[in-house]
Design a protein around this motif. Sequence first.
Motif, PDB file in Angstrom:
ATOM      1  N   THR A  26      -2.430   9.789  -2.025  1.00  0.00           N
ATOM      2  CA  THR A  26      -1.561   9.735  -0.846  1.00  0.00           C
ATOM      3  C   THR A  26      -0.113   9.417  -1.165  1.00  0.00           C
ATOM      4  O   THR A  26       0.765   9.678  -0.346  1.00  0.00           O
ATOM      5  CB  THR A  26      -2.064   8.672   0.146  1.00  0.00           C
ATOM      6  OG1 THR A  26      -2.025   7.391  -0.485  1.00  0.00           O
ATOM      7  CG2 THR A  26      -3.450   8.988   0.658  1.00  0.00           C
ATOM      8  N   LEU A  50      -2.068  11.580   6.085  1.00  0.00           N
ATOM      9  CA  LEU A  50      -2.112  11.579   4.611  1.00  0.00           C
ATOM     10  C   LEU A  50      -3.460  11.076   4.109  1.00  0.00           C
ATOM     11  O   LEU A  50      -4.070  11.675   3.224  1.00  0.00           O
ATOM     12  CB  LEU A  50      -1.031  10.643   4.046  1.00  0.00           C
ATOM     13  CG  LEU A  50       0.358  11.171   3.822  1.00  0.00           C
ATOM     14  CD1 LEU A  50       1.275  10.026   3.386  1.00  0.00           C
ATOM     15  CD2 LEU A  50       0.367  12.261   2.786  1.00  0.00           C
ATOM     16  N   ILE A  51      -3.917   9.969   4.686  1.00  0.00           N
ATOM     17  CA  ILE A  51      -5.187   9.374   4.258  1.00  0.00           C
ATOM     18  C   ILE A  51      -6.346  10.295   4.615  1.00  0.00           C
ATOM     19  O   ILE A  51      -7.251  10.515   3.811  1.00  0.00           O
ATOM     20  CB  ILE A  51      -5.364   7.974   4.870  1.00  0.00           C
ATOM     21  CG1 ILE A  51      -4.261   7.034   4.352  1.00  0.00           C
ATOM     22  CG2 ILE A  51      -6.745   7.407   4.558  1.00  0.00           C
ATOM     23  CD1 ILE A  51      -4.161   5.721   5.098  1.00  0.00           C
ATOM     24  N   ALA A  54      -6.473  13.150   2.235  1.00  0.00           N
ATOM     25  CA  ALA A  54      -6.937  12.715   0.915  1.00  0.00           C
ATOM     26  C   ALA A  54      -8.446  12.514   0.885  1.00  0.00           C
ATOM     27  O   ALA A  54      -9.086  12.715  -0.146  1.00  0.00           O
ATOM     28  CB  ALA A  54      -6.227  11.421   0.519  1.00  0.00           C
TER      29      ALA A  54
END
Length: 68
Positions: A26, A50-51, A54
């Motif tokens: 991330t 983002l998390i 990922a």
Amino acid sequence: MKPNGVAIRALRTAHACGLRELARRTGLSRPYLSRLERGKRGATPETVLLIANALNVPPEALTSEDQK
């Protein structure tokens, strides 16, 4: 949108992803991610995305509207 730290940690561990690896994926720091998982930090929608990306999960899996 509030991140659900318990959900983030559960999904991260279910994907066999350590904090160091999630930080690498991330671009976020390990201390920040740790505080986020413990509910000590908030997150922007962009950070949640983002998390989620990922971990290969939808952002909704990481959020909870009823958390305080």
